[in-house]
Scaffold this motif. Structure first.
Motif, short mmCIF file in Angstrom:
data_model
loop_
_atom_site.label_atom_id
_atom_site.label_comp_id
_atom_site.label_asym_id
_atom_site.label_seq_id
_atom_site.Cartn_x
_atom_site.Cartn_y
_atom_site.Cartn_z
N LEU A 315 83.16 11.99 -26.15
CA LEU A 315 81.80 11.44 -26.07
C LEU A 315 81.46 10.57 -27.28
O LEU A 315 80.48 9.86 -27.27
N ASN A 316 82.28 10.68 -28.33
CA ASN A 316 82.00 10.01 -29.59
C ASN A 316 80.58 10.30 -30.07
O ASN A 316 79.84 9.41 -30.49
N CYS A 317 80.19 11.58 -29.98
CA CYS A 317 78.83 11.95 -30.38
C CYS A 317 78.85 12.58 -31.77
O CYS A 317 79.90 12.92 -32.29
N LEU A 318 77.65 12.73 -32.33
CA LEU A 318 77.55 13.31 -33.67
C LEU A 318 77.72 14.82 -33.61
O LEU A 318 78.34 15.41 -34.47
N SER A 319 77.11 15.44 -32.61
CA SER A 319 77.25 16.90 -32.47
C SER A 319 76.99 17.28 -31.02
O SER A 319 76.55 16.45 -30.21
N LEU A 320 77.23 18.57 -30.77
CA LEU A 320 77.32 19.04 -29.40
C LEU A 320 76.96 20.50 -29.38
O LEU A 320 77.39 21.25 -30.24
N LYS A 321 76.15 20.93 -28.40
CA LYS A 321 76.02 22.38 -28.19
C LYS A 321 75.75 22.66 -26.72
O LYS A 321 75.34 21.77 -25.98
N LEU A 322 76.01 23.91 -26.31
CA LEU A 322 75.75 24.29 -24.92
C LEU A 322 74.28 24.03 -24.62
O LEU A 322 73.41 24.30 -25.46
N ALA A 323 73.99 23.47 -23.45
CA ALA A 323 72.60 23.19 -23.09
C ALA A 323 71.87 24.51 -22.91
O ALA A 323 72.44 25.50 -22.43
N ASP A 324 70.58 24.54 -23.28
CA ASP A 324 69.79 25.77 -23.09
C ASP A 324 69.30 25.83 -21.64
O ASP A 324 69.41 24.87 -20.88
N GLU A 325 68.74 26.97 -21.27
CA GLU A 325 68.33 27.19 -19.88
C GLU A 325 67.37 26.13 -19.38
O GLU A 325 67.52 25.62 -18.26
N ALA A 326 66.41 25.78 -20.19
CA ALA A 326 65.40 24.82 -19.76
C ALA A 326 66.04 23.46 -19.47
O ALA A 326 65.72 22.81 -18.46
N SER A 327 66.95 23.02 -20.35
CA SER A 327 67.58 21.71 -20.11
C SER A 327 68.49 21.77 -18.88
O SER A 327 68.65 20.78 -18.17
N ILE A 328 69.11 22.92 -18.65
CA ILE A 328 69.97 23.04 -17.46
C ILE A 328 69.11 22.91 -16.20
O ILE A 328 69.43 22.16 -15.28
N ARG A 329 67.96 23.61 -16.21
CA ARG A 329 67.06 23.52 -15.05
C ARG A 329 66.59 22.08 -14.86
O ARG A 329 66.57 21.57 -13.75
N ALA A 330 66.23 21.44 -15.96
CA ALA A 330 65.72 20.06 -15.86
C ALA A 330 66.81 19.12 -15.35
O ALA A 330 66.55 18.23 -14.54
N ALA A 331 68.05 19.32 -15.79
CA ALA A 331 69.12 18.38 -15.44
C ALA A 331 69.65 18.62 -14.02
O ALA A 331 70.07 17.68 -13.36
N THR A 332 69.63 19.88 -13.56
CA THR A 332 70.27 20.17 -12.27
C THR A 332 69.25 20.51 -11.18
O THR A 332 69.60 20.51 -9.99
N GLY A 333 68.04 20.85 -11.58
CA GLY A 333 67.04 21.27 -10.60
C GLY A 333 67.34 22.66 -10.05
O GLY A 333 66.76 23.10 -9.07
N ALA A 334 68.28 23.37 -10.70
CA ALA A 334 68.64 24.70 -10.21
C ALA A 334 68.68 25.68 -11.38
O ALA A 334 68.67 25.28 -12.54
N GLU A 335 68.75 26.96 -11.01
CA GLU A 335 68.89 28.00 -12.03
C GLU A 335 70.29 27.92 -12.65
O GLU A 335 71.22 27.37 -12.05
N VAL A 336 70.41 28.55 -13.83
CA VAL A 336 71.71 28.61 -14.48
C VAL A 336 72.72 29.32 -13.57
O VAL A 336 72.38 30.32 -12.95
N GLY A 337 73.92 28.77 -13.46
CA GLY A 337 74.95 29.41 -12.63
C GLY A 337 75.23 28.64 -11.36
O GLY A 337 76.12 29.01 -10.60
#
Ligand code: ATP
Ligand code: MG
Length: 573
Positions: A315-337
């Motif tokens: 990704l050539n990014c500065l840093s990276l971490k696992l997305a939190d629950e809220a961002s996962i919901r926002a990005a996928t429109g679904a619950e985690v999993g």
């Protein structure tokens, strides 16, 4: 040197924060005292060791034509913005920054690519002045997230850093090979067991990169190696032949299945009676660049793990971490999993590991709570992802050269060599006049040795229950002569005499003439770890002493007349 006149103090208690043996023993032996978290004062014994180590480093680098310089610790922000590194290092939190009275921003050097590139750009104008290889041995400053393990991960520590400047790639390859040779001799002379491994080039960037690892169970790095072929790499970088996966067969139509409360790979295996290797799991990360933050989705075969270092590089990014629950919901429109490539919003970048490339009929999520899809075919049922090697290689898998299994070991990174290429010279506009009369950017390499970390690593590798066992080349003293009872004239006289004779033979000897009990002296000398002890005790009158090789505590009684020869012999062995 007389221990009675040297500030040598041994402590009974281990420091409360000592998690590794080198930290515990160096503190107990009075070699180091903590000044602040990750910041230590080196006592007289420690400094003797660090000076010997530095001397070995100097001799070997000088032999390969490198030249010693001294750069400033205090560096202007300007230089770091000219290379484009200020943001990354500030974002990582690693940089110690400060302002002067005019509010100009500065940092304390964590490394010196910018300073040296600027220096060479000023003085070197023509190809005729190349190659140049410059090094320094100096304190470095890094605000590590977890300063720990004593000298192993400090916030202020001693590093040798070298930088090579060449006219072309061929020159760089030669400079790199010279440094590789010098490093091998340095760590061999230090008496260390080490392995050279392929490394991730990380934030410094560049192409070829190898790390020198001292093998020790307490090492923070994991190494994968193949005994059959000699392949060895840091797990951050290592690759392997991926374990086989079942054939997907000809593409079938995709089918959506209700999977209430079925979220993990393991639950899916049981529910669908399919092996994890038949699935592609989707993991969401939050990646940070200097100007934006984005959620990205990564597809990985269900039985394999994502390597975050490889992902950050892709990704050539500065840093990276696992997305939190809220961002996962926002990005996928679904619950985690339930995240998956199917129906994934176009705004979410989709990457996939090479192990899912070309696979058919995968089991994946589809961004709908309570559902998964069978027989997903990438590019047909969803976007075609960008494929990269994003997988963590594991012990037991086959070496990438196919020659044998990978084995795992722990290592302490004591040195690192990089081919930088023109990354810094181009960014900073550092050029020389080439033979063809045109300006060209310098082709650079950079090279580091953790001098203080190497001393600690030597103890991780060389100690026993009684204390340190220094390799002779970097021991504060190679031999200690102990007078057990300083009030007995025969003992004092023989001790002094032996001290003088060993000194005259050019050996780095100390005399334990302290008014302590024999027991206290034995304990101290074992803890302090000098390679040879000559104990002058009751048999001094007969001219007999006890000769102790610290490694293995091998003891024998020998005539005083033989001491010099025996010490020399023991040090050679
Ligand atoms: P690490 O991965 O252990 O954090 P690094 O890869 O960031 O280290 P380099 O930039 O390669 O370190 O620095 C060159 C050498 O300096 C390393 O190989 C290591 O021996 C030493 N070093 C780096 N950080 C520290 C530290 N915090 N304390 C002591 N020595 C260090
Ligand atoms: Mg490194």
């Amino acid at each position: 040197m007389r221990l009675s006149q040297l500030l040598v103090v041994t402590l009974r208690e281990d420091p409360a924060d000592a998690e590794v043996v080198s930290h515990r023993l160096l503190a107990r032996g009075g070699y180091i005292v903590k000044t602040a978290a990750g910041v230590y004062t080196y006592g007289p014994l420690m400094w003797r060791t660090l000076r010997k180590l530095s001397q070995i480093v100097r001799e070997e680098l000088d032999r390969e034509g490198a030249q010693e310089v001294m750069m400033p610790i205090l560096q202007p922000k300007e230089l770091w913005t000219s290379s484009g590194r200020w943001d990354r290092y500030v974002n990582d939190g690693i940089l110690f920054t400060l302002k002067d009275r005019k509010q100009t921003e500065l940092c304390l050097g964590p490394t010196h690519e910018e300073v040296i590139t600027d220096f060479v750009d000023t003085l070197v104008t023509s190809y005729k002045q190349l190659p140049v290889n410059l090094y320094q041995i100096q304190d470095k400053f890094r605000d590590e997230i977890r300063p720990r393990f004593g000298l192993m991960r400090g916030r202020e520590f001693i590093m040798m850093d070298a930088y090579s400047f060449d006219a072309d790639q061929k020159g760089l390859d030669a400079a790199y090979a010279r440094m590789d040779r010098a490093y091998r001799r340095i760590f061999e002379r230090c008496g260390l067991k080490f392995r050279v491994v392929q490394a991730d080039a990380g934030a410094i960037g560049g192409s070829g990169s190898e790390e020198f690892m001292v093998l020790a169970d307490t090492g923070e790095d994991t190494i994968l190696y193949c005994a059959e072929s000699g392949y060895a790499a840091n797990v951050e970088k290592a690759t392997s032949v991926a374990p086989a996966a079942p054939e997907g067969g000809p593409a079938r139509p995709m089918a959506k299945h209700a999977t209430p409360e079925i979220r993990s790979v393991q639950q899916l295996e049981e529910f669908f009676r399919l092996p994890a290797a038949a699935m592609a799991k989707t993991v969401l990360y939050k990646a940070v660049w200097h100007d934006r933050e984005e959620v990205v989705a990564v597809l990985m075969r269900g039985d394999l793990e994502i390597n975050e270092v490889k992902l950050a590089n892709a990704l050539n990014c500065l840093s990276l971490k696992l997305a939190d629950e809220a961002s996962i919901r926002a990005a996928t429109g679904a619950e985690v999993g339930f995240a998956g490539p199917v129906n994934l919003g176009v705004k979410v970048r989709l990457l996939a590991d090479l192990t899912v490339q070309g696979r058919t009929n995968l089991l994946t999520g589809c961004n709908e709570t309570g559902f998964h899809c069978l027989d997903v075919n990438l590019g047909r049922d969803c976007r075609m992802p960008e494929f990269h090697d994003l997988r963590t290689a594991r012990a037991g898998e086959t070496s990438p050269d196919g020659k044998g299994p990978l084995r795992q070991a722990r290592g302490i990174e004591v040195g690192h060599i990089f081919k930088l290429g023109t990354k810094y010279s181009t960014a900073m506009g550092a050029t020389f006049m080439a033979e063809n009369g045109k300006p060209q950017p310098f082709v650079m390499g950079c090279y580091g040795i953790g001098v203080s970390r190497t001393a600690a690593a030597a103890i991780e590798q060389n100690h026993d229950e009684k204390g340190m066992v220094w390799p002779a080349a970097i021991a504060p003293f190679v031999v200690a002569v102990a007078i057990l009872d300083i009030k007995r004239e025969a003992q004092s006289k023989l001790g002094e005499d032996l001290h003088g004779r060993l000194q005259a033979a050019g050996l780095d000897v100390c005399l334990d003439d302290r008014p302590l009990s024999p027991g206290a002296k034995f304990k101290d000398l074992d803890l302090l770890g000098f390679p040879v002890q000559v104990i002058v005790g009751r048999r001094a009158e007969e001219g007999v002493v006890e000769f102790v090789v610290r490694r293995g505590s091998v003891k024998s009684e020998i005539p005083a007349a033989d001491v010099v020869a025996r010490v020399q012999e023991a040090l050679r062995g």
